[in-house]
Design an enzyme around this catalytic site. Sequence first.
Site, PDB file in Angstrom:
ATOM      1  N   HIS A 508     -53.834  10.704  29.570  1.00  0.00           N
ATOM      2  CA  HIS A 508     -54.744   9.959  28.697  1.00  0.00           C
ATOM      3  C   HIS A 508     -55.340   8.834  29.548  1.00  0.00           C
ATOM      4  O   HIS A 508     -54.790   7.739  29.656  1.00  0.00           O
ATOM      5  CB  HIS A 508     -53.982   9.387  27.500  1.00  0.00           C
ATOM      6  CG  HIS A 508     -54.867   8.656  26.529  1.00  0.00           C
ATOM      7  ND1 HIS A 508     -55.511   9.281  25.484  1.00  0.00           N
ATOM      8  CD2 HIS A 508     -55.228   7.352  26.457  1.00  0.00           C
ATOM      9  CE1 HIS A 508     -56.213   8.384  24.802  1.00  0.00           C
ATOM     10  NE2 HIS A 508     -56.055   7.209  25.384  1.00  0.00           N
ATOM     11  N   ASP A 553     -48.178  17.040  28.413  1.00  0.00           N
ATOM     12  CA  ASP A 553     -49.262  16.868  29.382  1.00  0.00           C
ATOM     13  C   ASP A 553     -50.586  17.195  28.706  1.00  0.00           C
ATOM     14  O   ASP A 553     -51.194  18.233  28.932  1.00  0.00           O
ATOM     15  CB  ASP A 553     -49.022  17.757  30.603  1.00  0.00           C
ATOM     16  CG  ASP A 553     -50.092  17.555  31.665  1.00  0.00           C
ATOM     17  OD1 ASP A 553     -50.786  16.521  31.612  1.00  0.00           O
ATOM     18  OD2 ASP A 553     -50.227  18.435  32.545  1.00  0.00           O
ATOM     19  N   GLU A 562     -50.155   8.474  28.915  1.00  0.00           N
ATOM     20  CA  GLU A 562     -51.157   7.518  29.394  1.00  0.00           C
ATOM     21  C   GLU A 562     -50.682   6.967  30.736  1.00  0.00           C
ATOM     22  O   GLU A 562     -49.561   7.231  31.182  1.00  0.00           O
ATOM     23  CB  GLU A 562     -51.372   6.381  28.391  1.00  0.00           C
ATOM     24  CG  GLU A 562     -52.609   5.537  28.700  1.00  0.00           C
ATOM     25  CD  GLU A 562     -52.959   4.536  27.607  1.00  0.00           C
ATOM     26  OE1 GLU A 562     -54.024   3.900  27.722  1.00  0.00           O
ATOM     27  OE2 GLU A 562     -52.177   4.383  26.648  1.00  0.00           O
TER      28      GLU A 562
END
Length: 590
Positions: A508, A553, A562
């Site tokens: 992310h 993932d 993230e």
Amino acid sequence: MRSFTRFFALCLCGACAQAPSTTPPSDAIRLNQLGFYPDGPKTAALVDAEATRFYITTPDQQDTVFDGDLSAARQASYSPRRVRLADFSALRDTGTFVLVIPEVGASTPFRIGEAVYREVTRASIKAFYFQRASTDLPERYAGSWQRPGGHPDTQVKVHASAASPERPEGTVLSSPRGWYDAGDYNKYVVNSGITMGTLLSLYEDFPDHFAHVSLNLPESGNPLPDLLDEVLWNLRWMLTMQDPHDGGVYHKLTTASFEGMVTPQQATHQRYVVQKGTAATLDFAAVMAQAARVLRPFEQTLPGLADSCLTAAVAAWQWAEQHPAVVYDQEALNQQFDPDITTGAYGDKNFEDERLWAAAELLVTTGQEQYFRAVEWFPEDHIPLPSWAQVRALGYYTLIRQDTLPPVAQEVLPRLRQMVQAMADTLLADVDAQPYGTVMGQSPRDYIWGSSAVAANQGVALLQAYRLTHDDAYWKGAVSNLDYLLGRNATGYSFVTGHGTKTPQHPHHRLSVSDGVEAPVPGLLSGGPNARAPQQDHCTSYTSDVPDETFSDDDCSYASNEIAINWNAPLAYLTGALEALHTPISTQPR
């Protein structure tokens, strides 16, 4: 060496079986995907499979260089997995090898050698370059991840929450540079605090080593070490976040809400500086005091900067003394001011730890006893692991690394050293009984948002104890957590993008999602398993609710996948310190 093919055939069922030429890879075998030092610990894990023996072979599996017994099965209280360990620490040959368990399969190739973590150290620091705001990233320095600059931040507005008589609402400020904080494009002083403190400490602890580490930055080749060149990009931004009229520091520079998964130059919403706060101001004071000390030897290259940092640190300390409890409460702020701010809050209500850290840095840099007398040095009998909201340990680490302190401060050093060692001893407790043989994961409480940073900060704490005592148990414990981060864990991932054979491909991270490059930006530490991630980000791609496996993932998984600057910093410290402690400077060409 023994012929592995013939040995493999016999070990299966004597002369009655024909062995294949090679054993196929198996995800059931988990190990550090980059490798090991020749004289360091070397352990792999076998997950949910029955076997008794393992073999280390050449990559073609034709010659066996080591063999041994697998451990009895181990199991964590919070996981159904049964794990056996293969310890091949006695193997000191250098080269590339694979680990083979005939009934199960083979590992991917790994290396045993000196400077085995050199490249991941460089990558974990170079990752900050890729996070730079307000500048182009040319191909010469960024490779495939080149991009035009975004967020010049020369037209930043003062939000109503930050208004003052000298700077009323809507005042336009210039606040360029800095690092994008995480997967988003905002810049936060509080999270920069622990990040900068950790990176400055890495240099302060190992200056000779990092004088020789080149990162291929635009500034490379100047008299400043590259690590400090990168730190300067964020330091100069932080200096713009202090109100020169009173010394207070704005909490963050942000858009009102998060922008989409777009490139920096496409993210053009208005940006604001938001409310001054005690946490941001004390974190700023600590960073600037430490930076003044670290940059002082480079006065010729950076004339006046060390003095400016110290002046800023003192002004921030004075503001915090006058405003000791200004909480950044985003919900309350939005009830009073417009526009609403909905980006990362980094809210904290207890400033005891920030005050202690700032006092420690100012004490060491100035030698003035007033900073020693300003705080209670032992509010608890233990040291909490560092995080953005709990930075007391950073102050302790600073004090114990000093050769000299004012006489009045010397009295606390014996207790501080004992507490740092006790912290490390607690981390090492029962590690030999843990399923994966790592310090990380002794409790399901380790698996929080940013659990990879928990593992890295545990490693940093162990290395602080090692620097005090030179007890190899602490060094080995730190290595075990790097093994965890690089693949010896319940997911089988190396959590560092671009470093390992199974790494996150879809973090992310707006830069990686929007850049049109298949591979993500390299050197970034993914957040890692988070037991509460499905409830926090509502991503539907999780396949397990076991705490150490709750990872996906997927770029929708911001609660487990993230990236963040305060996670990369302890990774850089852990890998960089291990390299500095293990690898002679002569083998580290610029």
